[in-house]
Enzyme design. Structure first.
Site, short mmCIF file in Angstrom:
data_model
loop_
_atom_site.label_atom_id
_atom_site.label_comp_id
_atom_site.label_asym_id
_atom_site.label_seq_id
_atom_site.Cartn_x
_atom_site.Cartn_y
_atom_site.Cartn_z
N SER A 95 -6.70 2.25 -3.20
CA SER A 95 -6.29 1.23 -2.22
C SER A 95 -7.29 1.26 -1.07
O SER A 95 -8.02 2.24 -0.90
CB SER A 95 -4.89 1.60 -1.69
OG SER A 95 -4.57 0.83 -0.55
N TYR A 153 1.25 7.66 1.25
CA TYR A 153 0.49 6.72 0.41
C TYR A 153 -1.00 6.89 0.70
O TYR A 153 -1.82 7.02 -0.22
CB TYR A 153 0.95 5.29 0.77
CG TYR A 153 0.34 4.21 -0.09
CD1 TYR A 153 0.86 3.90 -1.34
CD2 TYR A 153 -0.74 3.44 0.37
CE1 TYR A 153 0.32 2.88 -2.12
CE2 TYR A 153 -1.28 2.43 -0.40
CZ TYR A 153 -0.74 2.15 -1.64
OH TYR A 153 -1.30 1.15 -2.42
#
Ligand code: NAD
Length: 266
Positions: free
Chosen positions: A129, A142
């Protein structure tokens, strides 16, 4: 006749994985989708599994090789969004993000890499990401898991080249998928998690369509790019963060104030 190329796509029942599986199948690749849930996709094999199980992933990857005699692409893509202010997060938030987003990728690599070394070819594509490249606040578990996936992928790429095996890592900005409506699955509620889609729109403006990202990814894979960063706004943010890491932290702090001030103490 040569057998078609094969791809194993985790998290292929939804969002980015689904778009990748669809685009690969359209190119004539024999796709196996691996997900917690059965995909509503035609013309593909699928296996229901949890990427946190090393055995399940290993046996599914082996089965692709056995069925088709080759393993060309492994997309370690399954992931979950986990977020909230750091002080709200429980150890379950941290552990779940690490288990799915990092260990899930480790399990895919551990299963596929020896097979690809033996073949002398193959391409592992891990989905990280933008949160794996820049300081992304309000989603620390995350962010930590995605930074790990970037590091793992780049270092593995350096080793794998000698075996004829390719490794790429995908770092998308905010993409229009159900992930943004389902942060912290099965985990304690946080307000920031519940507002993930609004926060994403506030941070990036328009969300990038998933089909456009899948096309970017497959183009990057065909060109054997180390890092595939999309859309263009994400590439810009990444470049700015490399030029000025402290500037990137200041920008992140400003974003927190706009998106979600810390919860009030009672
Ligand atoms: P999504 O929720 O649409 O799809 C994720 C899929 O993964 C779902 O089908 C889900 O069932 C599956 N999955 C979740 N946990 C699993 C597990 N333990 N085992 C097997 N399958 C599991 O999400 P998406 O946006 O397509 O996300 C795909 C990947 O892209 C993730 O790794 C995510 O972190 C990453 N990503 C997404 C965005 C975004 O804005 N959507 C941005 C950057 C990176």
């Amino acid at each position: 006749m040569r057998s078609p190329k094969t791809a194993f796509v985790t998290g292929g029942a939804s969002g980015i994985g689904r778009a990748l599986a669809t685009a690969l199948a359209a190119k004539g690749v024999a796709v196996t989708v691996a997900d917690l849930v059965a995909p509503d996709l035609r013309g593909m094999e699928h296996v229901e599994l949890d990427v946190t199980s090393a055995e399940a992933v290993a046996s599914a990857v082996r089965a692709v090789r056995q069925r088709h005699g080759r393993l060309d692409f492994v997309f370690n893509n399954a992931g979950i969004a986990v977020g909230g202010h750091a002080e709200e997060l429980t150890l379950d938030h941290w552990n779940r993000a690490i288990d799915v987003n990092l260990r899930g990728v480790v399990h895919g690599v551990h299963a596929a890499y020896p097979i690809m070394i033996e073949q002398g070819y193959g391409h592992i594509v891990n989905t990280a990401s933008m949160a794996g490249l820049v300081p992304a606040p309000l989603m620390l578990p995350y962010t930590a898991s995605k930074h790990a996936v970037v590091g793992l992928s780049m270092a593995l790429r350096a080793e794998a080249a000698a075996h004829g095996v390719r490794v790429s890592v995908v770092c998308p900005g905010f993409i229009d998928t159900p992930l943004l409506d389902n942060a912290n699955p099965g985990l304690p509620y946080t307000e920031t998690g519940a507002q993930a889609r609004d926060a994403a729109v506030m941070a990036q403006g328009r969300l990038y369509p998933v089909e456009s990202l899948a096309a970017d990814i497959l183009r990057g894979v065909a060109r054997n790019r180390a890092l595939i960063v999309a859309p263009a706004s994400a590439r810009l943010a990444w470049r700015a963060a490399r030029l000025s890491p402290s500037g990137a932290i200041r920008a992140a702090a400003l974003a927190i104030r706009r998106v979600s001030p810390p919860p009030k103490r009672t």
